[in-house]
Write an enzyme that holds these catalytic residues in place. Structure first.
Site, PDB file in Angstrom:
ATOM      1  N   ASN A 177       5.370  -0.826  11.565  1.00  0.00           N
ATOM      2  CA  ASN A 177       4.582  -0.506  10.344  1.00  0.00           C
ATOM      3  C   ASN A 177       5.046  -1.502   9.224  1.00  0.00           C
ATOM      4  O   ASN A 177       5.778  -2.682   9.321  1.00  0.00           O
ATOM      5  CB  ASN A 177       5.222   0.716  10.126  1.00  0.00           C
ATOM      6  CG  ASN A 177       3.917   1.647   9.704  1.00  0.00           C
ATOM      7  OD1 ASN A 177       3.399   1.107   8.700  1.00  0.00           O
ATOM      8  ND2 ASN A 177       3.738   2.736  10.106  1.00  0.00           N
TER       9      ASN A 177
ATOM     10  N   SER B 154       5.242   5.436   8.594  1.00  0.00           N
ATOM     11  CA  SER B 154       4.574   5.172   7.191  1.00  0.00           C
ATOM     12  C   SER B 154       5.704   5.577   6.229  1.00  0.00           C
ATOM     13  O   SER B 154       6.371   6.572   6.190  1.00  0.00           O
ATOM     14  CB  SER B 154       3.706   5.774   7.185  1.00  0.00           C
ATOM     15  OG  SER B 154       3.080   5.788   5.848  1.00  0.00           O
TER      16      SER B 154
ATOM     17  N   ASN C   7       0.758  -1.269   0.162  1.00  0.00           N
ATOM     18  CA  ASN C   7       0.109  -0.081  -0.125  1.00  0.00           C
ATOM     19  C   ASN C   7       0.965   1.319  -0.002  1.00  0.00           C
ATOM     20  O   ASN C   7       1.877   1.324   0.654  1.00  0.00           O
ATOM     21  CB  ASN C   7      -1.022   0.093   1.260  1.00  0.00           C
ATOM     22  CG  ASN C   7      -0.299   0.717   2.301  1.00  0.00           C
ATOM     23  OD1 ASN C   7      -0.675   1.922   2.452  1.00  0.00           O
ATOM     24  ND2 ASN C   7       0.002  -0.096   3.237  1.00  0.00           N
TER      25      ASN C   7
ATOM     26  N   LYS D   2       5.161   4.490  16.963  1.00  0.00           N
ATOM     27  CA  LYS D   2       5.046   3.211  16.169  1.00  0.00           C
ATOM     28  C   LYS D   2       6.266   3.257  15.224  1.00  0.00           C
ATOM     29  O   LYS D   2       6.422   4.561  14.678  1.00  0.00           O
ATOM     30  CB  LYS D   2       3.673   3.253  15.266  1.00  0.00           C
ATOM     31  CG  LYS D   2       3.664   1.790  14.254  1.00  0.00           C
ATOM     32  CD  LYS D   2       2.498   1.835  13.708  1.00  0.00           C
ATOM     33  CE  LYS D   2       2.175   0.710  12.953  1.00  0.00           C
ATOM     34  NZ  LYS D   2       0.812   0.476  12.420  1.00  0.00           N
TER      35      LYS D   2
ATOM     36  N   ASN E 276       4.802   6.419   3.226  1.00  0.00           N
ATOM     37  CA  ASN E 276       3.982   6.856   2.181  1.00  0.00           C
ATOM     38  C   ASN E 276       3.967   8.319   2.497  1.00  0.00           C
ATOM     39  O   ASN E 276       3.140   8.839   1.671  1.00  0.00           O
ATOM     40  CB  ASN E 276       2.796   6.192   2.037  1.00  0.00           C
ATOM     41  CG  ASN E 276       2.791   4.604   1.731  1.00  0.00           C
ATOM     42  OD1 ASN E 276       4.065   4.150   1.084  1.00  0.00           O
ATOM     43  ND2 ASN E 276       2.184   3.760   2.450  1.00  0.00           N
ATOM     44  N   THR E 277       4.495   8.925   3.355  1.00  0.00           N
ATOM     45  CA  THR E 277       4.532  10.513   3.464  1.00  0.00           C
ATOM     46  C   THR E 277       5.964  11.034   3.287  1.00  0.00           C
ATOM     47  O   THR E 277       6.777  10.369   4.241  1.00  0.00           O
ATOM     48  CB  THR E 277       3.679  10.845   4.896  1.00  0.00           C
ATOM     49  OG1 THR E 277       2.419  10.335   4.879  1.00  0.00           O
ATOM     50  CG2 THR E 277       3.950  12.378   5.073  1.00  0.00           C
TER      51      THR E 277
ATOM     52  N   PHE F 126      -1.600   8.490   3.988  1.00  0.00           N
ATOM     53  CA  PHE F 126      -2.731   8.900   5.056  1.00  0.00           C
ATOM     54  C   PHE F 126      -3.945   9.627   4.577  1.00  0.00           C
ATOM     55  O   PHE F 126      -4.054  10.788   4.941  1.00  0.00           O
ATOM     56  CB  PHE F 126      -1.906   9.961   5.931  1.00  0.00           C
ATOM     57  CG  PHE F 126      -0.830   9.091   6.663  1.00  0.00           C
ATOM     58  CD1 PHE F 126      -0.450   8.030   7.060  1.00  0.00           C
ATOM     59  CD2 PHE F 126       0.117  10.029   7.205  1.00  0.00           C
ATOM     60  CE1 PHE F 126       0.346   7.625   7.987  1.00  0.00           C
ATOM     61  CE2 PHE F 126       1.326   9.735   7.989  1.00  0.00           C
ATOM     62  CZ  PHE F 126       1.463   8.445   8.428  1.00  0.00           C
TER      63      PHE F 126
HETATM   64  C1  LIG Z   1      -3.826  -0.852   3.185  1.00  0.00           C
HETATM   65  C2  LIG Z   1      -2.842  -0.464   4.755  1.00  0.00           C
HETATM   66  C3  LIG Z   1      -2.909   0.827   5.265  1.00  0.00           C
HETATM   67  C4  LIG Z   1      -2.411   1.060   6.470  1.00  0.00           C
HETATM   68  N1  LIG Z   1      -2.401   2.253   6.999  1.00  0.00           N
HETATM   69  C5  LIG Z   1      -1.697   2.489   8.204  1.00  0.00           C
HETATM   70  C6  LIG Z   1      -1.968   3.899   8.716  1.00  0.00           C
HETATM   71  O1  LIG Z   1      -2.601   4.830   8.154  1.00  0.00           O
HETATM   72  N2  LIG Z   1      -1.288   4.040   9.838  1.00  0.00           N
HETATM   73  C7  LIG Z   1      -0.300   3.065  10.577  1.00  0.00           C
HETATM   74  O2  LIG Z   1       0.207   3.500  11.337  1.00  0.00           O
HETATM   75  N3  LIG Z   1      -0.023   1.941   9.667  1.00  0.00           N
HETATM   76  C8  LIG Z   1      -0.867   1.803   8.769  1.00  0.00           C
HETATM   77  N4  LIG Z   1      -0.781   0.334   8.180  1.00  0.00           N
HETATM   78  C9  LIG Z   1       0.274  -0.688   8.790  1.00  0.00           C
HETATM   79  C10 LIG Z   1      -0.547  -1.449   9.627  1.00  0.00           C
HETATM   80  O3  LIG Z   1      -1.055  -0.773  10.853  1.00  0.00           O
HETATM   81  C11 LIG Z   1       0.364  -2.533  10.257  1.00  0.00           C
HETATM   82  O4  LIG Z   1       1.155  -1.848  10.984  1.00  0.00           O
HETATM   83  C12 LIG Z   1       0.997  -3.338   9.124  1.00  0.00           C
HETATM   84  O5  LIG Z   1      -0.042  -3.602   8.044  1.00  0.00           O
HETATM   85  C13 LIG Z   1       1.671  -4.725   9.623  1.00  0.00           C
HETATM   86  O6  LIG Z   1       0.467  -5.660  10.051  1.00  0.00           O
HETATM   87  P1  LIG Z   1      -0.063  -6.712   9.030  1.00  0.00           P
HETATM   88  O7  LIG Z   1       0.929  -7.490   8.431  1.00  0.00           O
HETATM   89  O8  LIG Z   1      -1.220  -7.361  10.088  1.00  0.00           O
HETATM   90  O9  LIG Z   1      -0.895  -6.133   7.870  1.00  0.00           O
HETATM   91  C14 LIG Z   1      -1.475   0.217   6.903  1.00  0.00           C
HETATM   92  C15 LIG Z   1      -1.361  -0.945   6.306  1.00  0.00           C
HETATM   93  C16 LIG Z   1      -2.083  -1.448   5.284  1.00  0.00           C
HETATM   94  C17 LIG Z   1      -1.966  -2.829   4.643  1.00  0.00           C
END
Ligand SMILES: Cc1cc2nc3c(=O)[nH]c(=O)nc-3n(C[C@H](O)[C@H](O)[C@H](O)COP(=O)(O)O)c2cc1C
Length: 381
Positions: free
Chosen positions: A259, A195, A127, A230, A197-198, A131
């Site tokens: 993350n 993140s 992804n 985080k 992505n910023t 944000f």
């Molecule tokens: C589509 C998507 C959007 C995410 N957006 C955020 C976010 O806005 N803020 C954040 O701290 N982590 C975000 N994450 C990261 C998740 O909170 C998590 O840390 C990461 O996906 C690892 O966990 P997982 O393997 O269970 O997905 C996002 C993950 C995904 C897949």
């Protein structure tokens, strides 16, 4: 094999050929509808049914952290419910807590589409959402009404990020602005500096920059709400060690690890079918199975460095009870899921809890807290 994995997932993932983000938005619209509906009508009956089917209550899962009661250790990770529209519902779906956001001070559309991709061969997601959210004031409004009308009450966290329009040098004021608006509505808060992505956000993990943000937040934090940071899985050990030092200096409540990763090694997916470009050329963070071991290793590192004294929320690649157990045994008091829930479906939380309960019984434990960190001192890979 349950009905979701056998029939619903193939339709959602392949049959419909729908954009994953479009599907996500449909789900959020359903949750929003549920949260607005009259609980004395048919929706109340549906929620009661969902609760019976999805919620696993057992005293062995209950923990009190930072003065907050968590009915079970499996939470919803940040990013799924950025605007808090499902805040009243997550407990009914079996979660033990849910983290809203990432929210930024200013509402923003996020990055250009497409920006969300499933990597099926890797049990992963890529992804680069950036944000996308309606802003801190909108989330505050939403949570104000949600907080007392949770159908099956669970603790709610709020994950704070920096607005894209705010220069990095003014990041602290941006985080502080969101915190001021939201401080009454979250049980705990997470400073997201990880993140990918910023632009430049992850540079805020550097101690000199992070300390300014944490100082500003803690000065405002008169209710002493738990504040966590985080971190990214791509940090070097020394950088993680300095975040741990800051956690001590600024009396943080814990660390959320981790993350998404910007690494691309070891993936089965070489070309992203949706764009036809090599995965190595696609921007964004990878979540799910490829992240599992690295995030567990980081949890273990933090546990060792802090002698288990700093609570950890472990997140990354949890799909099964075994995955959950590994994170908890490495030192996570709580865990979160995102990608696994998408792949495994709504019964995943219950399955994880049932598996954990069997493990507790087999090992002669009567509380999940007895598992936290029991393998924390194992050698790092
Ligand atoms: C589509 C998507 C959007 C995410 N957006 C955020 C976010 O806005 N803020 C954040 O701290 N982590 C975000 N994450 C990261 C998740 O909170 C998590 O840390 C990461 O996906 C690892 O966990 P997982 O393997 O269970 O997905 C996002 C993950 C995904 C897949």
């Amino acid at each position: 094999m349950d009905i979701y994995r056998l029939t619903v997932r193939p339709i959602l993932f392949s049959g419909l050929k729908a954009d994953p983000e479009w599907l996500h938005e449909r789900l959020m619209a359903v949750l929003h509808f549920f949260s607005q509906a009259d609980m004395n009508g048919p929706v109340g009956l549906i929620l009661a049914q969902l609760e019976r089917s999805l919620v696993k209550k057992d005293a062995c899962f209950a923990q009190n952290l930072w003065g907050i009661n968590f009915p079970n250790p499996v939470g919803l990770a940040a990013g799924f419910d950025k605007n808090g529209v499902g805040a009243t519902i997550w407990g009914t779906l079996g979660f033990g807590f849910a983290e809203m956001g990432t929210v930024t001070l200013h509402g923003q559309p996020g990055n250009p589409h497409p920006r969300l991709f499933r990597l099926l061969a890797d049990n992963a997601v890529l992804n680069r959402m950036g944000f996308n959210n309606e802003g801190a004031a909108a989330l505050a409004l939403c949570l104000e009404s949600a907080i007392n009308s949770q159908y099956c009450p669970i603790p709610l966290g709020i994950n704070l990020g920096k607005s894209k329009v705010t220069p990095l040098e003014e990041a602290a004021a941006d985080y502080l602005g969101s915190f001021k608006l939201l401080k009454d509505y979250g049980d705990y808060f997470v400073v997201n500096v990880s993140s990918p992505n910023t632009p430049g956000l992850r540079s805020l993990q550097d101690a000199s920059q992070l300390s300014i943000i944490l100082d500003a937040l803690q000065q405002e934090n008169r209710q002493a709400k738990p504040i966590l940071v985080k971190i990214a899985p791509d940090l070097e050990w020394e950088a993680i060690a300095s975040v741990i030092d800051l956690a001590k200096t600024y009396e943080l409540a814990g660390i959320v690890a981790t993350n998404t990763t910007i690494r691309r090694d070891g993936l089965a997916t070489q070309i992203l079918p949706q764009t036809n470009k090599p995965i190595t050329e696609e921007a964004g963070g990878i979540s799910g199975a490829p992240l599992r071991d690295r995030s567990t290793e980081i949890i273990r590192f933090i546990w060792q460095q802090t002698q288990g004294k700093l609570p950890i929320i472990g997140v990354g690649g949890i799909f099964t009870a075994d995955d959950a157990y590994q994170k908890i045994a490495a030192g996570a008091s709580l865990i979160q899921v995102y990608t696994g829930w998408v792949y495994e479906g709504p019964w995943m939380i219950r399955r994880i809890l049932e598996g954990l309960s069997q493990k507790l019984e087999a090992k002669g434990f009567n509380s999940i807290s007895q598992v936290v960190g029991i393998e924390g001192n194992n050698k790092l890979d």
